[in-house]
Design a protein around this motif. Structure first.
Motif: not given
Length: 681
Positions: A282-283, A285-288, A307-310, A351-352
């Motif tokens: 999970l990529v 793009g920004e916290p929301h 695997v979470h890529f923030t 939202r990347y």
């Protein structure tokens, strides 16, 4: 005629006993007093007591009844092997002639067919039913003509007469059998599952060259693989399932001339393939607010490794804070997007947008990953419509729709499209008609794929597409989290995203174009799922090669069904257009053919219960003798039946032995005689 003496007491027994005791005391007293008439008084007392016991002469007129011999003739499938059926019928005719030649003896023949389903030969049930129809007191013997392979011995009744077996096997019979043991119902994809195979030769089997035979293994009717395994030993064979869902494995060993049957030379095993762990990247793009929705969904499934890529600190945020004082950890982007990208089942871009964190070569590798069978899901926010949109990257090669740079910031109610009514991802979503609204949608123009949900003015909201061997989904809104929060009643957010994620990962139950079948007994239910409005008919090829055509009926949008009743047991092939499937109907080797060599071991309990015997038809039929109950009922070349001497009473007459007038006369005479004798003295 039969005559017996019976007693019908006029008074209760205890009263008669008391009177007898009283009379005895009186006689003893008279004897002690020296009364000369005590003997006559004793005779009078005996006459009175005898009269009170009510002796009657019972006469019966009897009509003799014939003895009954039950003959059970096994007509199950295993009796059709070789020439057993003809041999059995000839023996049955000879036994019938010998029994009917005996005086006062009748024969009842009971044919025993195959049991229901795959229950085998149910001879004991047939015997119990026959015994319930005949008087047990007339049963003189039971003769079974069979190969001895009985499958319901646990229902053996109590036998009233000797039981004999005439088995139809030959000394030269032999058979080869393939057995598959410890086959699991489920197996993990990509990991070998160990199946235990055994090839058994029974009976008078010939020698096997090198002691090994060839076994062919086929999955879903594809080209088989061959293995050489020894006979009479358990062999562990590793099998790796090629796909998820049901896998039909067929094991077979080549038939050899001379064996009784080749029906037990194959075995069908159906194993469902499941994924061990679903690996998701999970990529964000920004916290929301929607980011937590995706994370909670994926973490709630114990079978998902996430695997979470923030991106918490984009490169443009340079505020002079020393790197040593930051608590952020550098993410291993190169390792994930270049070296280990093939390890993931699904990549989600939430939202990347392009910020230079993932170079173009990484995104180009993601596109190649999809073409090779990977899955990418894009949850679009306002960034998707901007100049930094992820669409303006190598991922545009696999995107099903392009943004128009317009963001629709207005409330709308998500709807399932006409195609979505047929697609398994969106069909029959719960709470239909009571969903809450979303507040933003990104306008896109669809280039390919299926639009399964729409939003503002029926604009595309959810687009699904296949890219070569992979799959891509585009959700043109970042407002799905409103359903999770219960806004305006919420909606099936969890079910929709779960189905979407599992469709992306190729789960068989969510395929929009699929053909499969389900078997119940001999009935096959064929199911076809399609986005088309008509799917035509299905071609069914039976194990023997016979072809049937059945038309599909539309049960609901996108769901079609056809039904077929198969007369054969084995592997059926189904074809509809470019879709094909296989289904195993019943066991490859029915119970009747699991073991085919004739034996008397199974019926030993029935034979020994009444000291009966076992005889091979090929050695000649035994003669029939009469034996007494409890005596051995079988010997060399003969079998015995026990005459029951049953009869039917046609008339009954009873005559009193001591009528009242005779009792009165005898008692009076003895008492007067005693009085006169005592008077003279």
């Amino acid at each position: 005629m039969s005559t017996t003496v019976l007693f019908d007491p006029l008074l209760p027994v205890w009263v008669i006993v008391a009177l007898a005791a009283l009379a005895t005391c009186a006689v003893i007293y008279a004897f002690w007093r020296g009364l000369s008439g005590w003997a006559l008084r004793a005779v009078a007392a005996v006459i009175v007591l005898a009269a009170l016991c009510g002796p009657v002469l019972h006469r019966e007129n009897r009509a003799p009844l014939s003895d009954i011999v039950l003959m059970l003739v096994d007509q199950s499938a295993s009796q059709d092997l070789s020439d057993r059926a003809a041999r059995t019928e000839a023996a049955a005719a000879a036994v019938e002639a010998r029994i009917e030649a005996r005086t006062n003896t009748e024969l009842r023949r009971i044919d025993v067919p195959d049991g229901q389903g795959n229950s085998g030969t149910e001879m004991m049930a047939a015997l119990e039913d026959a015994l319930s129809r005949e008087p047990r007191g007339r049963i003189a013997g039971i003769v079974a003509l069979s190969d001895g392979r009985i499958h319901d011995m646990d229902q053996m009744p109590d036998l009233p007469a000797p039981f004999h077996l005439l088995h139809s096997g030959l000394e030269t019979d032999w058979d080869r059998r393939l057995v598959v043991r410890n086959a699991p119902a489920f197996a993990i994809l990509g990991e070998p599952v160990l199946l235990t195979l055994r090839v058994e030769d029974s009976g008078n089997a010939p020698a096997v060259p090198d002691g090994k035979v060839r076994v062919d293994v086929s999955i879903d009717g594809e080209q088989p693989q061959s293995f050489s395994i020894p006979t009479g030993r358990d062999v562990e064979l590793p099998v790796t399932l090629p796909h998820g869902g049901r896998n039909v494995l067929q094991f077979s060993v080549q038939a050899v001339e001379g064996e009784l049957t080749d029906r037990n030379n194959s075995a069908l095993v159906q194993i469902n393939g499941v994924r061990d762990r679903l690996r998701v990247l999970l990529v964000s793009g920004e916290p929301h607010p929607g980011g937590r929705t995706w994370r909670n969904l994926l973490k709630s499934d114990a079978s998902v490794d996430l695997v979470h890529f923030t991106i918490l600190r984009p490169p443009e945020k340079q505020d002079g804070v020393p790197v040593s004082e930051l608590s952020l950890i550098a993410f291993p982007t190169r390792e994930l997007f270049l070296e280990k990208i093939e390890d993931f089942d699904l990549i989600i871009f939430d939202r990347y947008k392009r910020r230079g964190i993932l170079p173009a070569i990484y995104l180009e590798n993601v596109a190649a990953y999809v073409r090779k069978g990977g899955a990418v899901l894009v949850s679009a926010g306002p960034d998707f419509a901007s100049a930094d949109s992820i669409y303006r990257s190598p991922l545009s090669q696999i995107m099903p729709a392009r943004p128009t740079a317009r963001v629709l910031d207005e409330a709308f109610l998500p709807n399932v499209s006409d195609v979505g009514e047929r697609h398994p991802v969106t069909v029959d979503l719960p709470q239909a008609g009571n969903w809450g609204r979303w507040m933003r949608q990104i306008e896109v123009e669809v280039e390919r794929g299926d639009v399964v949900m729409t939003g503002v003015d029926d604009r595309p909201l959810l687009v699904l597409d296949r890219v070569e061997e992979g799959r891509v989904a585009l959700l043109a809104s970042d407002q799905a989290w409103l359903w999770a929060r219960g806004f305006e009643g919420g909606g099936p957010q969890l079910e929709l995203l779960r189905r979407l994620a599992h469709w992306m990962m190729g789960e068989p139950e969510l395929e929009e174009e699929a053909l499969w079948a389900e078997a119940t007994g001999q009935n096959i239910r064929i199911i076809r799922r399609s986005l088309e409005e008509s799917v035509g008919s299905v071609t069914i090829t039976s194990p023997s090669g016979e072809v049937f055509v059945r038309d599909f009926d539309e049960i609901r949008p996108g769901h079609f069904e056809a039904r077929h009743t198969g007369d054969e047991i084995g592997l059926y092939r189904l074809t509809n257009g470019d879709k094909s499937a296989v289904i195993g109907l019943g066991p490859a080797a029915p119970r009747e053919f699991e073991r085919t060599i004739a034996t008397d071991e199974i019926l030993t309990a029935a034979i020994e219960q009444r000291r009966g015997g076992s005889f091979a038809i090929e050695d000649g039929l035994p003669t029939v003798r009469s034996v007494r109950v409890g005596r051995p009922a079988a010997g060399r070349g003969w079998m015995g039946i026990t005459p029951r001497e049953a009869f039917e009473v046609t008339d009954v007459a009873r005559v009193a032995l001591l009528p009242a007038w005779l009792v009165l006369l005898l008692v009076s005479a003895t008492l007067i005689g005693g009085w006169l004798r005592e008077g003279r003295h």
